[in-house]
Design a protein around this motif. Structure first.
Motif, PDB file in Angstrom:
ATOM      1  N   VAL A 118       0.849  -1.183   0.000  1.00  0.00           N
ATOM      2  CA  VAL A 118       0.000   0.000   0.000  1.00  0.00           C
ATOM      3  C   VAL A 118       0.885   1.233   0.000  1.00  0.00           C
ATOM      4  CG1 VAL A 118      -1.709   1.297   1.341  1.00  0.00           C
ATOM      5  CG2 VAL A 118      -1.845  -1.203   1.215  1.00  0.00           C
ATOM      6  N   LEU A 119       0.516   2.193  -0.823  1.00  0.00           N
ATOM      7  CA  LEU A 119       1.181   3.491  -0.817  1.00  0.00           C
ATOM      8  C   LEU A 119       0.264   4.472  -0.100  1.00  0.00           C
ATOM      9  CD1 LEU A 119       2.447   3.694  -4.515  1.00  0.00           C
ATOM     10  CD2 LEU A 119       3.745   3.014  -2.482  1.00  0.00           C
ATOM     11  N   ARG A 120       0.796   5.146   0.921  1.00  0.00           N
ATOM     12  CA  ARG A 120       0.018   6.174   1.623  1.00  0.00           C
ATOM     13  C   ARG A 120       0.635   7.533   1.317  1.00  0.00           C
ATOM     14  NH1 ARG A 120      -0.779   5.499   7.785  1.00  0.00           N
ATOM     15  NH2 ARG A 120       1.470   5.788   7.774  1.00  0.00           N
ATOM     16  N   PHE A 121      -0.132   8.335   0.607  1.00  0.00           N
ATOM     17  CA  PHE A 121       0.300   9.689   0.251  1.00  0.00           C
ATOM     18  C   PHE A 121      -0.298  10.670   1.245  1.00  0.00           C
ATOM     19  CE2 PHE A 121      -0.570  13.734  -1.858  1.00  0.00           C
ATOM     20  CZ  PHE A 121       0.689  14.079  -2.328  1.00  0.00           C
ATOM     21  N   THR A 122       0.543  11.559   1.771  1.00  0.00           N
ATOM     22  CA  THR A 122       0.092  12.612   2.681  1.00  0.00           C
ATOM     23  C   THR A 122       0.430  13.953   2.047  1.00  0.00           C
ATOM     24  OG1 THR A 122       0.502  11.172   4.581  1.00  0.00           O
ATOM     25  CG2 THR A 122       0.229  13.527   5.028  1.00  0.00           C
ATOM     26  N   ALA A 123      -0.605  14.705   1.719  1.00  0.00           N
ATOM     27  CA  ALA A 123      -0.430  15.991   1.046  1.00  0.00           C
ATOM     28  C   ALA A 123      -0.014  17.080   2.032  1.00  0.00           C
ATOM     29  CB  ALA A 123      -1.721  16.383   0.346  1.00  0.00           C
ATOM     30  N   LYS A 124       0.869  17.954   1.580  1.00  0.00           N
ATOM     31  CA  LYS A 124       1.312  19.111   2.356  1.00  0.00           C
ATOM     32  C   LYS A 124       0.785  20.410   1.739  1.00  0.00           C
ATOM     33  CE  LYS A 124       4.852  16.802   4.581  1.00  0.00           C
ATOM     34  NZ  LYS A 124       4.337  16.089   5.674  1.00  0.00           N
ATOM     35  N   SER A 125       0.683  20.425   0.400  1.00  0.00           N
ATOM     36  CA  SER A 125       0.203  21.609  -0.303  1.00  0.00           C
ATOM     37  C   SER A 125      -0.387  21.190  -1.639  1.00  0.00           C
ATOM     38  CB  SER A 125       1.344  22.608  -0.515  1.00  0.00           C
ATOM     39  OG  SER A 125       2.327  22.056  -1.373  1.00  0.00           O
ATOM     40  N   GLY A 126      -1.017  22.153  -2.286  1.00  0.00           N
ATOM     41  CA  GLY A 126      -1.633  21.857  -3.562  1.00  0.00           C
ATOM     42  C   GLY A 126      -1.705  23.078  -4.455  1.00  0.00           C
ATOM     43  N   ARG A 127      -2.122  22.824  -5.680  1.00  0.00           N
ATOM     44  CA  ARG A 127      -2.326  23.880  -6.674  1.00  0.00           C
ATOM     45  C   ARG A 127      -3.513  23.459  -7.522  1.00  0.00           C
ATOM     46  NH1 ARG A 127       0.774  28.089  -8.695  1.00  0.00           N
ATOM     47  NH2 ARG A 127       0.483  28.605 -10.893  1.00  0.00           N
ATOM     48  N   PHE A 128      -4.534  24.310  -7.558  1.00  0.00           N
ATOM     49  CA  PHE A 128      -5.746  24.028  -8.321  1.00  0.00           C
ATOM     50  C   PHE A 128      -5.806  24.956  -9.523  1.00  0.00           C
ATOM     51  CE2 PHE A 128     -10.247  24.340  -9.375  1.00  0.00           C
ATOM     52  CZ  PHE A 128     -10.564  22.999  -9.456  1.00  0.00           C
ATOM     53  N   TYR A 129      -6.078  24.376 -10.705  1.00  0.00           N
ATOM     54  CA  TYR A 129      -6.178  25.165 -11.926  1.00  0.00           C
ATOM     55  C   TYR A 129      -7.588  25.082 -12.483  1.00  0.00           C
ATOM     56  CZ  TYR A 129      -5.728  26.718 -16.709  1.00  0.00           C
ATOM     57  OH  TYR A 129      -5.917  27.389 -17.886  1.00  0.00           O
ATOM     58  N   SER A 130      -8.137  26.253 -12.819  1.00  0.00           N
ATOM     59  CA  SER A 130      -9.464  26.328 -13.431  1.00  0.00           C
ATOM     60  C   SER A 130      -9.642  27.707 -14.053  1.00  0.00           C
ATOM     61  CB  SER A 130     -10.543  26.098 -12.364  1.00  0.00           C
ATOM     62  OG  SER A 130     -11.826  26.198 -12.923  1.00  0.00           O
ATOM     63  N   ASN A 131     -10.284  27.757 -15.202  1.00  0.00           N
ATOM     64  CA  ASN A 131     -10.614  29.032 -15.854  1.00  0.00           C
ATOM     65  C   ASN A 131      -9.408  29.957 -16.003  1.00  0.00           C
ATOM     66  OD1 ASN A 131     -13.378  28.348 -16.098  1.00  0.00           O
ATOM     67  ND2 ASN A 131     -13.688  28.945 -13.967  1.00  0.00           N
ATOM     68  N   PHE A 132      -8.304  29.417 -16.511  1.00  0.00           N
ATOM     69  CA  PHE A 132      -7.086  30.195 -16.769  1.00  0.00           C
ATOM     70  C   PHE A 132      -6.490  30.814 -15.502  1.00  0.00           C
ATOM     71  CE2 PHE A 132      -9.859  30.515 -20.526  1.00  0.00           C
ATOM     72  CZ  PHE A 132      -9.091  29.785 -21.416  1.00  0.00           C
ATOM     73  N   HIS A 133      -6.732  30.177 -14.371  1.00  0.00           N
ATOM     74  CA  HIS A 133      -6.246  30.705 -13.099  1.00  0.00           C
ATOM     75  C   HIS A 133      -5.789  29.546 -12.214  1.00  0.00           C
ATOM     76  CE1 HIS A 133      -6.001  33.124  -9.455  1.00  0.00           C
ATOM     77  NE2 HIS A 133      -6.729  32.221  -8.855  1.00  0.00           N
ATOM     78  N   SER A 134      -4.663  29.735 -11.544  1.00  0.00           N
ATOM     79  CA  SER A 134      -4.164  28.734 -10.591  1.00  0.00           C
ATOM     80  C   SER A 134      -4.149  29.336  -9.187  1.00  0.00           C
ATOM     81  CB  SER A 134      -2.744  28.308 -10.947  1.00  0.00           C
ATOM     82  OG  SER A 134      -2.738  27.597 -12.157  1.00  0.00           O
ATOM     83  N   GLU A 135      -4.426  28.486  -8.213  1.00  0.00           N
ATOM     84  CA  GLU A 135      -4.388  28.925  -6.810  1.00  0.00           C
ATOM     85  C   GLU A 135      -3.621  27.910  -5.998  1.00  0.00           C
ATOM     86  OE1 GLU A 135      -7.392  30.173  -3.166  1.00  0.00           O
ATOM     87  OE2 GLU A 135      -8.180  30.022  -5.205  1.00  0.00           O
ATOM     88  N   ASP A 136      -2.581  28.373  -5.309  1.00  0.00           N
ATOM     89  CA  ASP A 136      -1.797  27.530  -4.401  1.00  0.00           C
ATOM     90  C   ASP A 136      -2.448  27.532  -3.030  1.00  0.00           C
ATOM     91  OD1 ASP A 136       0.336  26.901  -6.232  1.00  0.00           O
ATOM     92  OD2 ASP A 136       1.116  28.923  -5.935  1.00  0.00           O
ATOM     93  N   PHE A 137      -2.295  26.413  -2.316  1.00  0.00           N
ATOM     94  CA  PHE A 137      -2.851  26.342  -0.958  1.00  0.00           C
ATOM     95  C   PHE A 137      -2.057  25.343  -0.136  1.00  0.00           C
ATOM     96  CE2 PHE A 137      -5.156  23.471  -3.757  1.00  0.00           C
ATOM     97  CZ  PHE A 137      -5.173  22.275  -3.056  1.00  0.00           C
ATOM     98  N   GLU A 138      -2.091  25.552   1.172  1.00  0.00           N
ATOM     99  CA  GLU A 138      -1.470  24.639   2.131  1.00  0.00           C
ATOM    100  C   GLU A 138      -2.556  23.700   2.656  1.00  0.00           C
ATOM    101  OE1 GLU A 138       1.861  24.553   2.857  1.00  0.00           O
ATOM    102  OE2 GLU A 138       1.973  26.044   1.259  1.00  0.00           O
ATOM    103  N   ILE A 139      -2.137  22.508   3.034  1.00  0.00           N
ATOM    104  CA  ILE A 139      -3.075  21.530   3.593  1.00  0.00           C
ATOM    105  C   ILE A 139      -2.673  21.268   5.036  1.00  0.00           C
ATOM    106  CG2 ILE A 139      -3.963  19.176   3.425  1.00  0.00           C
ATOM    107  CD1 ILE A 139      -3.412  19.391   0.389  1.00  0.00           C
ATOM    108  N   GLU A 140      -3.630  21.431   5.928  1.00  0.00           N
ATOM    109  CA  GLU A 140      -3.373  21.282   7.360  1.00  0.00           C
ATOM    110  C   GLU A 140      -3.719  19.911   7.851  1.00  0.00           C
ATOM    111  OE1 GLU A 140      -5.829  24.443   8.786  1.00  0.00           O
ATOM    112  OE2 GLU A 140      -4.723  25.895   7.626  1.00  0.00           O
TER     113      GLU A 140
END
Length: 140
Positions: A118-140
């Motif tokens: 099993v691989l367990r991935f734990t996210a620390k941050s992300g980047r969402f892209y939509s409508n010609f715009h990207s937004e970075d965010f932290e994951i708590e």
């Protein structure tokens, strides 16, 4: 991260049958692999995937746990990249958590197959892209 962005990201993950999984090779270059989406997950933070213990990806994660997941919706041209770490789990509890009867196609010895992990991935941050715009965010 705003509640609206979390809900949007969660919806994209739910609609995705597949996910691009990234690792870092010994040569320092990024490696990508298409996999089935996580069978079990905790929001947008923790994802459980199944793979072969003997795989290249497992060798890479054991040497360097840096990882990414990328989900895409080609219909709306949206994308979600999550950055974090990947752990390789071989304990019985983790293996039973995501085991499905049809998995014997890949792991003929069943849930105790030594080539099943099993691989367990734990996210620390992300980047969402939509409508010609990207937004970075932290994951708590």
């Amino acid at each position: 991260m705003s509640r609206n962005l979390i809900n949007t990201a969660d919806g994209l993950i739910k609609r995705s049958k597949m996910v691009m999984v990234g690792s870092v090779g010994e040569d320092g270059f990024p490696y990508q692999k298409m996999m089935y989406n996580a069978r079990v997950r905790e929001g947008v933070k923790t994802f459980y995937l199944t793979t072969n213990t003997s795989s290249l990806r497992v060798r890479q994660y054991r040497k360097n746990p840096a990882a990414s997941l990328y989900f895409a919706d080609k219909r709306f041209f949206n994308g979600l990249m999550l950055l974090g770490t990947m752990e390789v789990l071989e304990d019985a509890e983790s293996k039973e958590l995501i085991w499905q009867p049809g998995d014997t196609l890949y792991y003929p010895l069943g849930v105790t197959d030594p080539d099943y992990c099993v691989l367990r991935f734990t996210a620390k941050s992300g980047r969402f892209y939509s409508n010609f715009h990207s937004e970075d965010f932290e994951i708590e």
